[in-house]
Design a protein around this motif. Structure first.
Motif, short mmCIF file in Angstrom:
data_model
loop_
_atom_site.label_atom_id
_atom_site.label_comp_id
_atom_site.label_asym_id
_atom_site.label_seq_id
_atom_site.Cartn_x
_atom_site.Cartn_y
_atom_site.Cartn_z
N UNK A 103 0.79 -1.24 0.00
CA UNK A 103 0.00 0.00 0.00
C UNK A 103 0.82 1.28 0.00
N UNK A 104 2.06 1.21 0.43
CA UNK A 104 2.90 2.41 0.47
C UNK A 104 3.93 2.46 -0.67
N UNK A 105 3.79 1.57 -1.65
CA UNK A 105 4.75 1.52 -2.75
C UNK A 105 4.69 2.83 -3.55
N UNK A 106 5.85 3.18 -4.10
CA UNK A 106 5.91 4.40 -4.90
C UNK A 106 6.71 4.16 -6.16
N UNK A 107 6.45 4.99 -7.14
CA UNK A 107 7.13 4.90 -8.43
C UNK A 107 8.48 5.59 -8.33
N UNK A 108 9.55 4.83 -8.57
CA UNK A 108 10.89 5.41 -8.46
C UNK A 108 11.23 6.28 -9.65
N UNK A 109 10.43 6.20 -10.71
CA UNK A 109 10.66 7.03 -11.89
C UNK A 109 9.96 8.38 -11.72
N UNK A 110 8.67 8.32 -11.36
CA UNK A 110 7.88 9.55 -11.19
C UNK A 110 7.97 10.14 -9.79
N UNK A 111 8.57 9.40 -8.87
CA UNK A 111 8.74 9.85 -7.48
C UNK A 111 7.41 10.20 -6.83
N UNK A 112 6.42 9.32 -7.04
CA UNK A 112 5.14 9.53 -6.37
C UNK A 112 4.55 8.18 -5.99
#
Length: 133
Positions: A103-112
């Motif tokens: 649930x807390x995963x984030x996109x390392x490319x878009x930084x969101x």
């Protein structure tokens, strides 16, 4: 070795891109492994081959399709493996089950956070419902 850490619910999802086909079943698993991303890709392709999944039509019906969505904090733009998966932020059928297990995963490319990506999808044809098979 591959250790299963988590598994999402199973979802019935509408097809995207090639819409004249039956619904799909989708889920996401979280694993731990000492394999490299490329070695893991080889293992997933071997499973697909063993289950005789043949993509006769790109984006068309198939028995199984295993994608590596993310691999720790790695990025890759190789011909065989792109990390994170290039369509991850545009696909409800990916994000809904992904957020079940992370649930807390984030996109390392878009930084969101991926939950923000999910909120930004406005395509109402991308139906994702719990599967009650």
């Amino acid at each position: 070795a591959i250790e299963l850490l988590g598994r999402s619910a199973l979802y019935s999802t509408s097809p995207v891109d090639l819409i004249d086909q039956p619904e799909f079943l989708n889920n996401v698993v979280e694993i731990r492994t000492l394999l490299t991303a490329e070695e893991l890709l080889e293992k997933t392709r071997a499973v697909e081959t063993r289950l005789n999944t043949m993509k006769k039509i790109p984006k068309g019906p198939r028995v199984i399709d295993i994608d590596i969505l993310t691999y720790h904090l790695q990025t890759s733009k190789s011909e065989n493996l792109r990390l994170p998966h290039p369509s991850i932020c545009q696909r409800r059928f990916v994000l809904v089950p992904l957020l079940d297990v992370a649930p807390d995963a984030f996109c390392i490319v878009d930084h969101k956070p991926y939950r923000e990506c999910l909120k930004a999808i406005t395509d109402k044809t991308q139906l994702v419902e719990l599967y009650h098979g």
